[in-house]
Write a protein that holds these residues in place. Structure first.
Motif, PDB file in Angstrom:
ATOM      1  N   PRO A 482      -6.184 -54.640  10.872  1.00  0.00           N
ATOM      2  CA  PRO A 482      -5.666 -55.690  11.771  1.00  0.00           C
ATOM      3  C   PRO A 482      -5.062 -56.876  11.035  1.00  0.00           C
ATOM      4  O   PRO A 482      -4.355 -57.684  11.644  1.00  0.00           O
ATOM      5  CB  PRO A 482      -6.913 -56.111  12.565  1.00  0.00           C
ATOM      6  N   ASN A 483      -5.305 -56.973   9.754  1.00  0.00           N
ATOM      7  CA  ASN A 483      -4.747 -58.078   8.966  1.00  0.00           C
ATOM      8  C   ASN A 483      -3.419 -57.716   8.306  1.00  0.00           C
ATOM      9  O   ASN A 483      -2.815 -58.555   7.641  1.00  0.00           O
ATOM     10  CB  ASN A 483      -5.756 -58.512   7.903  1.00  0.00           C
ATOM     11  N   LYS A 484      -2.994 -56.477   8.506  1.00  0.00           N
ATOM     12  CA  LYS A 484      -1.743 -56.006   7.904  1.00  0.00           C
ATOM     13  C   LYS A 484      -0.629 -56.063   8.954  1.00  0.00           C
ATOM     14  O   LYS A 484      -0.871 -55.922  10.151  1.00  0.00           O
ATOM     15  CB  LYS A 484      -1.932 -54.574   7.401  1.00  0.00           C
ATOM     16  N   LYS A 485       0.605 -56.274   8.496  1.00  0.00           N
ATOM     17  CA  LYS A 485       1.763 -56.285   9.388  1.00  0.00           C
ATOM     18  C   LYS A 485       2.421 -54.905   9.377  1.00  0.00           C
ATOM     19  O   LYS A 485       2.850 -54.422   8.322  1.00  0.00           O
ATOM     20  CB  LYS A 485       2.788 -57.330   8.937  1.00  0.00           C
ATOM     21  N   LYS A 563       4.004 -60.963  18.783  1.00  0.00           N
ATOM     22  CA  LYS A 563       3.044 -62.059  18.639  1.00  0.00           C
ATOM     23  C   LYS A 563       1.665 -61.576  18.192  1.00  0.00           C
ATOM     24  O   LYS A 563       0.790 -62.396  17.899  1.00  0.00           O
ATOM     25  CB  LYS A 563       2.916 -62.813  19.969  1.00  0.00           C
ATOM     26  N   GLN A 564       1.471 -60.252  18.161  1.00  0.00           N
ATOM     27  CA  GLN A 564       0.176 -59.731  17.733  1.00  0.00           C
ATOM     28  C   GLN A 564       0.083 -59.795  16.207  1.00  0.00           C
ATOM     29  O   GLN A 564       1.073 -59.582  15.500  1.00  0.00           O
ATOM     30  CB  GLN A 564      -0.016 -58.299  18.225  1.00  0.00           C
ATOM     31  N   SER A 565      -1.093 -60.056  15.724  1.00  0.00           N
ATOM     32  CA  SER A 565      -1.284 -60.287  14.284  1.00  0.00           C
ATOM     33  C   SER A 565      -0.911 -59.084  13.426  1.00  0.00           C
ATOM     34  O   SER A 565      -0.547 -59.239  12.260  1.00  0.00           O
ATOM     35  CB  SER A 565      -2.748 -60.660  14.018  1.00  0.00           C
ATOM     36  N   TYR A 566      -0.954 -57.900  14.002  1.00  0.00           N
ATOM     37  CA  TYR A 566      -0.750 -56.671  13.226  1.00  0.00           C
ATOM     38  C   TYR A 566       0.668 -56.112  13.318  1.00  0.00           C
ATOM     39  O   TYR A 566       0.956 -55.049  12.774  1.00  0.00           O
ATOM     40  CB  TYR A 566      -1.762 -55.604  13.654  1.00  0.00           C
ATOM     41  N   ASP A 568       4.826 -56.648  12.663  1.00  0.00           N
ATOM     42  CA  ASP A 568       5.896 -57.389  12.002  1.00  0.00           C
ATOM     43  C   ASP A 568       7.027 -57.559  13.014  1.00  0.00           C
ATOM     44  O   ASP A 568       7.742 -56.603  13.316  1.00  0.00           O
ATOM     45  CB  ASP A 568       6.373 -56.613  10.769  1.00  0.00           C
ATOM     46  N   LYS A 569       7.166 -58.763  13.547  1.00  0.00           N
ATOM     47  CA  LYS A 569       8.139 -59.005  14.623  1.00  0.00           C
ATOM     48  C   LYS A 569       9.582 -58.800  14.178  1.00  0.00           C
ATOM     49  O   LYS A 569      10.480 -58.691  15.021  1.00  0.00           O
ATOM     50  CB  LYS A 569       7.959 -60.411  15.187  1.00  0.00           C
TER      51      LYS A 569
END
Length: 708
Positions: A482-485, A563-566, A568-569
């Motif tokens: 969950p900390n990775k994009k 917008k989710q942490s995981y 890459d937008k």
């Protein structure tokens, strides 16, 4: 020591990498599941038939044991007459369009063993036993015939049939594609008459498609294709009586008569039903035909302020000639009970859910057997509902995708079930839903997939800007952090009434998506406004502006994911086929600031180029609604393209014509936009054959690996 450890790590890593879902495995059939083909109850309700390699087999419901073959040989389909003394067997076929095909059929008398080749062994279309089993009607060269099975005499009912001009008892291209069937005739209950629809398509503009096929000069495929706003076939209804040998035109001038999509048999000997509508498909007349004298009376009119669904018609007559009718009139698709004169007796099913399929009526218990979304819009379950009390009993699994094949006496049914986690199983149950025994599972298929680290979908909802919660699924890597994009690859179809977010086994792109997730992507799908399963308000909000709200919802979903942490937008891609390709094209233009990459396969790029029945159902004509067409065409927004875009189309697509891709390509070219364009020679809307699919999916995979 360090060197030895490193070597071991490399070996372990290589082993893990080898345990993956690959395109080679997908297209070799390595993951192919098992099925039970051609399930049909026999009349006694105690046996059922299935298609097996050696013939049409007979099984016992009680024991699930095979009791031999009804007929031996290789057949792709079969139809019994009403008393099951005869069987119609398809020996050879040649496809025409999506539903229609030419077939060579045998009729076998199961008592005498006599075999008759229908129409002297020549190709026919849509053969149908008369209810008394003495004759078979069929279509050949656009004319309607029937053959007496005793004398073998063939009687020609119509003589004016002509390709691309006159069709008798047979749907034209647009009827077949959009009303969902090719047959437009029916026997009366007492077998003394046939009611049929004649279609005059002589004034319908002709579409021609070059067929290259390694020829020095291309040949042409020519067929009538009415595009939005253009002329349709002129249809008329006719009654043919066998005693006189003559046809008479039915007078429908006092009723809606632009389309005649349905001919339905009732329980009365001298009666038939026609369902008709005007070009604006917001009302349908349900008409009763007296087949003795040809008189026509209206039972009632089904209407809607937007459109009436004439493709998915439910109408079954009970023994007293009252009938069950499906309607969306209360905001969800439910069942209604009418008397024989068209007077509403009562609404049978109610609730904030929908009846998806109607299976039949059990007169012993006064229950209808139905498939519904009553356990949530992503699930399909089977229930029985008493038509007098409204009491409902769930008889299938409570979640997943469940369907049923009932015995004739409704004492048994074969439940076909799947979920996102589990491929198809076939279970024999009694009429109350109690398991008798499992007939077939796909545990071996699942084991192979699990060994290759198959990715399971997770279900949730995503908000749009209108305040709706849209159904969604997501596929994450096994070692998800969950900390990775992660880059996001979105898939959708988005067409009216469709559903891609269902708790079911994915036999479409699911394995490819697992392959992509194993390459480091997250894959997700969102069903926005216009899709099905959530009632008519959600489905029909897109009326008159197809594409507007659908793309707004895909853009909103992509922004939410971004917008989710995981996620890459800056690495969000989208993919779709047909209507989904249309949406992917809009995403890379109207949504160019959100989507980096898009793949559009066989996209509609301007609804002016699509057919009348489908397009006008949702948009009316271009003459009435020009802005609805032009304001939602990706070609209008070609100048906005920013990301990497791949468009794919088959040159022989008879459904969404290659013309769509060419127009959008020209729009991009004239706006100096760079894009990739792949053409598949002589391939239709499905783009398959030989090594086509493996090549297509490898190309799309490579495109994503390079650009997302």
């Amino acid at each position: 020591m360090k060197k030895i450890f490193l070597s071991a790590a490399i070996v372990v890593s290589a082993a893990l990498f080898s345990q993956q879902i690959t395109l080679e495995k997908i297209y070799s059939g390595y993951y192919r599941g098992k099925n039970i083909a051609g399930i049909a109850s026999l009349k006694n309700g105690e046996n059922y038939a299935v298609i097996e390699p050696g013939g049409i087999a007979k099984y016992s419901y009680k024991t699930a044991q095979k009791e031999g073959n009804i007929v031996d040989g290789k057949f792709s389909s079969y139809i019994f007459n009403e008393d099951e003394s005869k069987i119609l067997l398809l020996k050879e076929s040649e496809p025409i369009y999506r539903h229609s095909f030419l077939g060579k059929f045998d009729v076998k008398d199961l008592k005498s063993g006599k075999v008759l080749s229908l129409n002297n062994g020549n190709y026919v279309q849509e053969p149908t036993f008369s209810p008394d089993g003495t004759k078979v009607a069929f279509i050949a060269d656009n004319n309607l015939f029937y053959q007496d099975l005793g004398t073998e005499k063939i009687t020609q009912i119509t003589t004016d049939g002509k390709k691309n001009s006159i069709l008798n008892g047979l749907a034209d291209w647009v009827y077949e594609e959009e009303f969902g069937h090719a047959k437009l005739y029916e026997w009366t209950k007492n077998s003394d008459a046939i009611v049929y629809v004649k279609s005059d398509e002589s004034e319908v503009p002709e579409m021609y498609i070059p067929i290259y096929n390694k020829q020095l000069y291309p040949s042409e495929m020519r067929f009538k294709y009415p595009k939005a706003g253009e002329k349709n076939s002129v249809v008329s209804a006719h009654l043919y009586r066998l005693d006189s040998g003559k046809s008479m035109a039915l007078n429908l001038s006092s009723f809606k008569n632009y389309y005649i999509p349905n001919v339905i048999q009732t329980k009365k000997a001298d009666e038939m039903i026609l369902i008709t509508s005007e070009r604006i498909q917001n009302a349908s007349d349900i008409l009763k035909i007296n087949t003795k004298n040809g008189s026509v009376t209206k039972l009632f009119t089904e209407s809607d302020d937007k459109w009436v669904d004439t493709e998915n018609v439910t109408m079954e007559f009970l023994d007293d000639n009252s009938f069950i009718w499906g309607s969306e009139r209360d905001g969800n698709r439910h069942l209604y009970w009418y008397d024989q004169n068209g007077k509403l007796k009562k609404q049978i099913t109610k609730g904030n859910w929908e009846v998806v399929d109607y299976y039949g009526f059990n007169p012993k218990t006064n229950e209808v057997l139905i498939r519904t979304t009553e356990k949530g819009s992503i699930n399909k379950v089977v229930s029985k509902v008493n038509i007098n009390t409204g009491k409902s009993v769930l008889i299938s699994n409570g979640e997943g995708n469940n369907s049923a094949d009932f015995s004739k006496n409704y004492n048994y049914f074969i439940e076909t079930s799947s979920s996102a986690k589990k491929p198809y199983t076939f279970v024999l149950k009694d009429g109350n839903g109690k398991v008798v025994r499992e007939l077939q599972n796909n545990d071996e298929q699942l084991k192979k997939l699990q060994q290759d680290n198959f990715i399971i979908k997770e279900y949730f909802t995503v908000p749009n800007e209108a305040g709706d919660q849209m159904n969604a699924w997501i596929m994450k890597p096994k070692n998800f952090d969950p900390n990775k994009k992660y880059p996001l690859f979105m898939y959708q179809y988005s067409g009216p009434g469709s559903q891609q977010v269902t708790n079911s086994w994915d036999t479409g792109n699911g394995l490819w998506f697992s392959h992509l997730v194993q390459q480091g992507y997250i894959v997700a799908c969102v069903d926005g406004r216009g899709t099905g399963g959530k009632g008519t308000k959600f489905k029909k909000v897109t009326y008159m502006q197809l594409g507007k709200y659908e793309i707004e919802d895909q853009i909103a979903a992509a922004k939410w994911f971004g917008k989710q942490s995981y996620i890459d937008k800056d690495r969000i891609g989208i993919f779709g086929w047909s209507f989904g390709g249309y949406m992917a094209s809009l995403a890379l233009t109207k949504g160019a600031d959100v989507f980096k990459t898009g793949i559009a396969v066989a996209p509609v790029t301007n609804w002016r180029y699509y057919d009348t029945v489908y397009t006008e159902r949702f948009m009316r004509t271009p003459q009435e609604n020009p802005s609805g067409y032009d304001d939602n065409s990706p070609t209008t927004y070609a100048k906005l393209l920013k990301g990497k875009f791949l468009m794919i189309h088959g040159t022989a697509d008879d459904n969404v014509h290659y013309q769509n891709a060419l127009e959008f390509a020209e729009g991009l070219i004239q706006n100096k936009k760079q894009f990739e364009f792949m053409t598949y020679p002589d391939k239709n809307h499905g783009i398959y054959g030989g090594n086509t699919r493996p090549q297509l999916y490898q190309m799309m995979t490579d495109f994503l690996l390079k650009n997302l």
